[in-house]
Scaffold this motif. Structure first.
Motif, PDB file in Angstrom:
ATOM      1  N   ALA A   9      58.274 -47.867  50.375  1.00  0.00           N
ATOM      2  CA  ALA A   9      57.226 -47.794  48.711  1.00  0.00           C
ATOM      3  C   ALA A   9      59.492 -48.133  48.169  1.00  0.00           C
ATOM      4  O   ALA A   9      59.276 -48.784  47.016  1.00  0.00           O
ATOM      5  N   ARG A  10      60.519 -47.441  49.372  1.00  0.00           N
ATOM      6  CA  ARG A  10      61.919 -48.043  49.112  1.00  0.00           C
ATOM      7  C   ARG A  10      62.113 -50.131  49.423  1.00  0.00           C
ATOM      8  O   ARG A  10      62.399 -50.958  48.469  1.00  0.00           O
ATOM      9  N   LEU A  11      61.218 -50.352  49.671  1.00  0.00           N
ATOM     10  CA  LEU A  11      61.439 -51.892  50.177  1.00  0.00           C
ATOM     11  C   LEU A  11      60.870 -52.777  49.148  1.00  0.00           C
ATOM     12  O   LEU A  11      61.292 -53.880  48.564  1.00  0.00           O
ATOM     13  N   VAL A  12      59.281 -52.130  48.810  1.00  0.00           N
ATOM     14  CA  VAL A  12      58.476 -52.836  47.507  1.00  0.00           C
ATOM     15  C   VAL A  12      59.370 -51.939  45.934  1.00  0.00           C
ATOM     16  O   VAL A  12      59.285 -53.502  45.190  1.00  0.00           O
ATOM     17  N   ARG A  13      59.810 -50.892  45.825  1.00  0.00           N
ATOM     18  CA  ARG A  13      60.816 -51.099  44.860  1.00  0.00           C
ATOM     19  C   ARG A  13      62.255 -52.269  44.844  1.00  0.00           C
ATOM     20  O   ARG A  13      62.527 -52.725  43.615  1.00  0.00           O
ATOM     21  N   HIS A  14      62.519 -52.320  45.920  1.00  0.00           N
ATOM     22  CA  HIS A  14      63.498 -53.726  46.040  1.00  0.00           C
ATOM     23  C   HIS A  14      62.956 -54.505  45.531  1.00  0.00           C
ATOM     24  O   HIS A  14      64.167 -55.903  45.281  1.00  0.00           O
ATOM     25  N   VAL A  15      61.937 -55.594  46.124  1.00  0.00           N
ATOM     26  CA  VAL A  15      62.287 -56.640  45.675  1.00  0.00           C
ATOM     27  C   VAL A  15      60.913 -56.607  43.844  1.00  0.00           C
ATOM     28  O   VAL A  15      61.418 -57.067  43.230  1.00  0.00           O
ATOM     29  N   ALA A  16      60.344 -55.269  44.445  1.00  0.00           N
ATOM     30  CA  ALA A  16      60.093 -55.628  42.236  1.00  0.00           C
ATOM     31  C   ALA A  16      61.627 -54.601  41.490  1.00  0.00           C
ATOM     32  O   ALA A  16      61.638 -56.376  41.023  1.00  0.00           O
ATOM     33  N   ALA A  17      62.857 -55.022  41.659  1.00  0.00           N
ATOM     34  CA  ALA A  17      63.854 -55.168  41.435  1.00  0.00           C
ATOM     35  C   ALA A  17      63.686 -56.688  41.212  1.00  0.00           C
ATOM     36  O   ALA A  17      65.101 -56.881  40.394  1.00  0.00           O
ATOM     37  N   VAL A  18      63.848 -56.960  42.427  1.00  0.00           N
ATOM     38  CA  VAL A  18      65.140 -57.636  42.855  1.00  0.00           C
ATOM     39  C   VAL A  18      64.481 -59.003  41.652  1.00  0.00           C
ATOM     40  O   VAL A  18      65.057 -60.136  41.019  1.00  0.00           O
ATOM     41  N   GLN A  19      62.674 -59.271  41.788  1.00  0.00           N
ATOM     42  CA  GLN A  19      62.345 -59.625  40.697  1.00  0.00           C
ATOM     43  C   GLN A  19      62.403 -59.897  38.993  1.00  0.00           C
ATOM     44  O   GLN A  19      62.659 -60.572  38.064  1.00  0.00           O
ATOM     45  N   ALA A  20      62.492 -58.782  38.799  1.00  0.00           N
ATOM     46  CA  ALA A  20      62.670 -58.201  37.758  1.00  0.00           C
ATOM     47  C   ALA A  20      64.545 -58.646  37.131  1.00  0.00           C
ATOM     48  O   ALA A  20      64.268 -58.981  36.287  1.00  0.00           O
ATOM     49  N   TRP A  21      65.175 -58.941  38.274  1.00  0.00           N
ATOM     50  CA  TRP A  21      66.561 -59.482  37.868  1.00  0.00           C
ATOM     51  C   TRP A  21      66.531 -60.919  37.752  1.00  0.00           C
ATOM     52  O   TRP A  21      67.013 -61.680  37.079  1.00  0.00           O
ATOM     53  N   VAL A  22      65.586 -61.282  38.152  1.00  0.00           N
ATOM     54  CA  VAL A  22      65.633 -62.882  38.947  1.00  0.00           C
ATOM     55  C   VAL A  22      64.484 -63.134  36.956  1.00  0.00           C
ATOM     56  O   VAL A  22      65.282 -64.256  36.301  1.00  0.00           O
ATOM     57  N   LEU A  23      64.118 -62.322  36.572  1.00  0.00           N
ATOM     58  CA  LEU A  23      63.275 -62.243  34.664  1.00  0.00           C
ATOM     59  C   LEU A  23      64.391 -62.530  34.211  1.00  0.00           C
ATOM     60  O   LEU A  23      64.889 -63.801  33.684  1.00  0.00           O
ATOM     61  N   ALA A  24      65.622 -61.450  34.791  1.00  0.00           N
ATOM     62  CA  ALA A  24      66.920 -61.754  33.527  1.00  0.00           C
ATOM     63  C   ALA A  24      67.515 -62.286  33.389  1.00  0.00           C
ATOM     64  O   ALA A  24      68.386 -62.775  32.622  1.00  0.00           O
ATOM     65  N   CYS A  25      67.604 -63.551  34.467  1.00  0.00           N
ATOM     66  CA  CYS A  25      68.572 -64.805  34.703  1.00  0.00           C
ATOM     67  C   CYS A  25      67.748 -65.476  34.206  1.00  0.00           C
ATOM     68  O   CYS A  25      68.321 -66.521  34.296  1.00  0.00           O
ATOM     69  N   VAL A  26      65.865 -65.715  34.236  1.00  0.00           N
ATOM     70  CA  VAL A  26      65.551 -66.661  33.559  1.00  0.00           C
ATOM     71  C   VAL A  26      66.069 -66.881  32.481  1.00  0.00           C
ATOM     72  O   VAL A  26      65.698 -67.430  31.294  1.00  0.00           O
ATOM     73  N   ALA A  27      65.436 -65.107  31.634  1.00  0.00           N
ATOM     74  CA  ALA A  27      65.835 -64.943  29.941  1.00  0.00           C
ATOM     75  C   ALA A  27      67.460 -65.171  29.627  1.00  0.00           C
ATOM     76  O   ALA A  27      67.341 -65.222  28.642  1.00  0.00           O
ATOM     77  N   ASP A  28      68.357 -64.580  30.276  1.00  0.00           N
ATOM     78  CA  ASP A  28      69.837 -65.359  29.223  1.00  0.00           C
ATOM     79  C   ASP A  28      70.336 -66.047  30.541  1.00  0.00           C
ATOM     80  O   ASP A  28      71.326 -65.891  31.263  1.00  0.00           O
ATOM     81  N   PRO A  29      69.785 -68.151  30.557  1.00  0.00           N
ATOM     82  CA  PRO A  29      70.314 -68.976  31.532  1.00  0.00           C
ATOM     83  C   PRO A  29      72.135 -68.425  31.601  1.00  0.00           C
ATOM     84  O   PRO A  29      72.611 -69.639  32.410  1.00  0.00           O
TER      85      PRO A  29
END
Length: 245
Positions: A46-66
């Motif tokens: 559960a913690r690992l999947v939450r980590h992967v989900a958080a990383v991908q949400a962070w990448v989306l923020a990186c894309v939204a604010d280049p």
């Protein structure tokens, strides 16, 4: 070696992102949220999947604010029944974002990468692939063998991550010598020189003090400190400073 110099095309990286993400999801559901992850101490699935989900949400923020410098992604929920569908949504959103094309700008905090989607496609494909291995190990499942092309690209990217590790302090490292990394099935060699107090550097192949060799899949996993059947000949302690983040 430059982070965007992938051995794979952008389309191949996106295919890998899709396939590895689906495989990780399936393995996680099979293992269950409470299964412990032997390769990530103190983590559960559960913690690992939450980590992967958080990383991908962070990448989306990186894309939204280049043009920004401190992207902050949304925080995933904590309950297992909510984590998986939340991650499904973020993964699908990120995949749609990748459709904008490899040269689309995005924040990038890894210094060896260019700040664009090409870089993030490569980083995320390998991020998810390695964590897929973790979840398969946690569930006692058969661990996947990555195809030669993808694994060889993973070796190349892992060495970049090692050399340019963020926050790494090389001043206390006393190792000195030449490390040869050989992905035998891909017929690819990487040679690194180590000098006291200095960041490892890629160099032309030379007589090695230690050789790490095996199939691309095994060398890829070994560089990320996952179980792998590799051959190490020579001064094995020279591999100790070569840690992936």
């Amino acid at each position: 070696m430059h982070g965007n110099d992938s051995l794979l095309s952008y389309e191949a990286l996106l295919t890998a992102f899709d396939e590895q993400g689906e495989a990780l999801r399936e393995a996680a559901l099979t293992a269950g949220p409470e299964a412990t992850v032997p390769t990530c101490p103190e983590w559960t699935v559960a913690r690992l999947v939450r980590h992967v989900a958080a990383v991908q949400a962070w990448v989306l923020a990186c894309v939204a604010d280049p043009d920004g410098s401190e992207a902050r992604g949304e925080r995933p929920p904590k309950e297992w029944d909510e984590i998986v569908p939340w991650w499904d949504g973020k993964r699908a959103e990120l995949r749609r974002a990748f459709d904008a094309g490899p040269d689309t700008p995005a924040q990038m905090l890894f210094p060896f990468y260019e700040a664009n989607l090409d870089a993030w496609a490569r980083r995320q494909a390998h991020e998810v692939a390695i964590h897929r291995v973790d979840v398969e190990l946690a569930g006692g499942q058969e661990v996947t063998t990555f195809d030669t092309a993808f694994a060889a690209d993973g070796v190349d990217e892992a060495l970049s991550m090692i050399i340019h590790r963020r926050g790494a302090d090389w001043s206390a490292v006393e190792a000195s010598g030449t490390v040869l990394v050989h992905a035998e099935d891909a017929r690819r060699l990487w040679s690194l020189t180590l000098a006291p107090g200095q960041r490892p550097a890629l160099a032309a192949p030379a007589e090695p003090d230690v050789t790490l060799s095996g199939d691309s899949d095994a060398v890829y996993k070994r560089l990320w400190r996952r179980p792998a059947d590799v051959s190490i000949t020579g001064e094995a302690e020279l591999l100790d400073p070569l840690e992936t983040p």
